[in-house]
Write a protein that holds these residues in place. Sequence first.
Motif, PDB file in Angstrom:
ATOM      1  N   UNK A 159      40.915  43.690  16.983  1.00 51.01           N
ATOM      2  CA  UNK A 159      41.943  42.654  16.861  1.00 51.01           C
ATOM      3  C   UNK A 159      43.313  43.309  16.983  1.00 51.01           C
ATOM      4  N   UNK A 160      44.363  42.581  16.652  1.00 55.38           N
ATOM      5  CA  UNK A 160      45.718  43.096  16.838  1.00 55.38           C
ATOM      6  C   UNK A 160      45.960  44.369  16.016  1.00 55.38           C
ATOM      7  N   UNK A 161      45.348  44.469  14.836  1.00 52.81           N
ATOM      8  CA  UNK A 161      45.640  45.589  13.933  1.00 52.81           C
ATOM      9  C   UNK A 161      44.766  46.815  14.170  1.00 52.81           C
ATOM     10  N   UNK A 162      43.482  46.596  14.494  1.00 54.81           N
ATOM     11  CA  UNK A 162      42.548  47.721  14.600  1.00 54.81           C
ATOM     12  C   UNK A 162      41.675  47.534  15.835  1.00 54.81           C
ATOM     13  N   UNK A 163      41.296  48.658  16.459  1.00 61.23           N
ATOM     14  CA  UNK A 163      40.343  48.548  17.550  1.00 61.23           C
ATOM     15  C   UNK A 163      38.925  48.538  16.975  1.00 61.23           C
ATOM     16  N   UNK A 164      37.975  48.206  17.831  1.00 61.67           N
ATOM     17  CA  UNK A 164      36.587  48.083  17.381  1.00 61.67           C
ATOM     18  C   UNK A 164      36.110  49.393  16.759  1.00 61.67           C
ATOM     19  N   UNK A 165      36.551  50.528  17.332  1.00 61.46           N
ATOM     20  CA  UNK A 165      36.102  51.834  16.844  1.00 61.46           C
ATOM     21  C   UNK A 165      36.505  52.074  15.387  1.00 61.46           C
ATOM     22  N   UNK A 166      37.732  51.737  15.033  1.00 62.54           N
ATOM     23  CA  UNK A 166      38.172  52.027  13.663  1.00 62.54           C
ATOM     24  C   UNK A 166      37.491  51.089  12.665  1.00 62.54           C
ATOM     25  N   UNK A 167      37.223  49.851  13.067  1.00 66.35           N
ATOM     26  CA  UNK A 167      36.433  48.969  12.195  1.00 66.35           C
ATOM     27  C   UNK A 167      35.036  49.558  11.977  1.00 66.35           C
ATOM     28  N   UNK A 168      34.455  50.074  13.053  1.00 68.86           N
ATOM     29  CA  UNK A 168      33.097  50.616  12.964  1.00 68.86           C
ATOM     30  C   UNK A 168      33.052  51.843  12.070  1.00 68.86           C
ATOM     31  N   UNK A 169      34.052  52.701  12.186  1.00 71.53           N
ATOM     32  CA  UNK A 169      34.103  53.912  11.366  1.00 71.53           C
ATOM     33  C   UNK A 169      34.167  53.539   9.879  1.00 71.53           C
ATOM     34  N   UNK A 170      34.973  52.544   9.558  1.00 68.02           N
ATOM     35  CA  UNK A 170      35.085  52.087   8.166  1.00 68.02           C
ATOM     36  C   UNK A 170      33.759  51.471   7.705  1.00 68.02           C
ATOM     37  N   UNK A 171      33.106  50.765   8.585  1.00 67.81           N
ATOM     38  CA  UNK A 171      31.825  50.129   8.232  1.00 67.81           C
ATOM     39  C   UNK A 171      30.759  51.187   7.960  1.00 67.81           C
ATOM     40  N   UNK A 172      30.733  52.226   8.769  1.00 63.72           N
ATOM     41  CA  UNK A 172      29.768  53.322   8.573  1.00 63.72           C
ATOM     42  C   UNK A 172      29.913  53.918   7.175  1.00 63.72           C
ATOM     43  N   UNK A 173      31.138  54.165   6.767  1.00 65.34           N
ATOM     44  CA  UNK A 173      31.394  54.759   5.444  1.00 65.34           C
ATOM     45  C   UNK A 173      30.988  53.770   4.341  1.00 65.34           C
TER      46      UNK A 173
END
Length: 238
Positions: A159-173
């Motif tokens: 979305x406007x604030x985060x790319x898919x990759x950074x959401x995924x990294x946070x989800x993994x943790x």
Amino acid sequence: GDPFGGARPLQGKRVVVTAGGTREPLDPVRFLGNKSSGKQGVALAESAMAAGAEVIFIHAHMDIAPPLNAKLHSVDTALELRAATLSAAAGADVVIMAAAVADFRPSTISTGKIKKRDNVADPVIKLVRNPDILVEVVAHRAAQNQSQLIVGFAAETGDADHDAHSYAQAKLVRKGCDLLVVNEVGPGESGAEKVFGQDGNQVEILALDGASPVQAAGSKRQVADAVVRVIAERLGTS
Ligand code: CTP
Ligand code: CA
């Protein structure tokens, strides 16, 4: 060609694969569902079996037939998927959570068909959270001091604030699984749907321990083979 170079890197391993989309009932004939086709889950099961694994395939609704030669469990709801998965995970070397689990379910299930009536307000559906099965599998592994490799899947949109990759990294943790297989969903540059129901896929395999992400693209089977190769490396069997 042979995806594992003539080897059977998961020989003797017990692998649980969940697949398909859960359906959460509203009444005896209606449900809330999702677009998961089950194709990636079936490809994972076939790839793991080609690598020599014994596969327990726990599937919710799918558009295609489940794999031959796997041990099959069919479920409808997230709560049923949870019970079947936790039970199967107890004796598994690897758990792969490719199912699309409904995050919410209707708080009540009407015993009769919901009717439309004049002079009565239209119904409002109240939802409650489903348990996070992947988080529970990770917790059970810790409680049982078990050595087990746990793999999650995530379809992400940026979305406007985060790319898919950074959401995924946070989800993994947040989830605490060993590997998270991520694909970016939604309309691609052509405007066509990128993943759901398609035969091809493009993913990034993220690792909790910080190992470099592995990219894989191609048919869902080719992506599955790449995931199985990473799993075999981690188990030390490749
Ligand atoms: N998952 C699960 N139980 C749930 C929801 C998700 O086990 N109740 C698993 C999925 O099978 C998948 C992984 O968690 O392997 C990631 O699913 P995803 O829907 O991306 O994660 P959520 O935590 O539900 O986050 P979001 O709010 O983005 O949907
Ligand atoms: Ca979700």
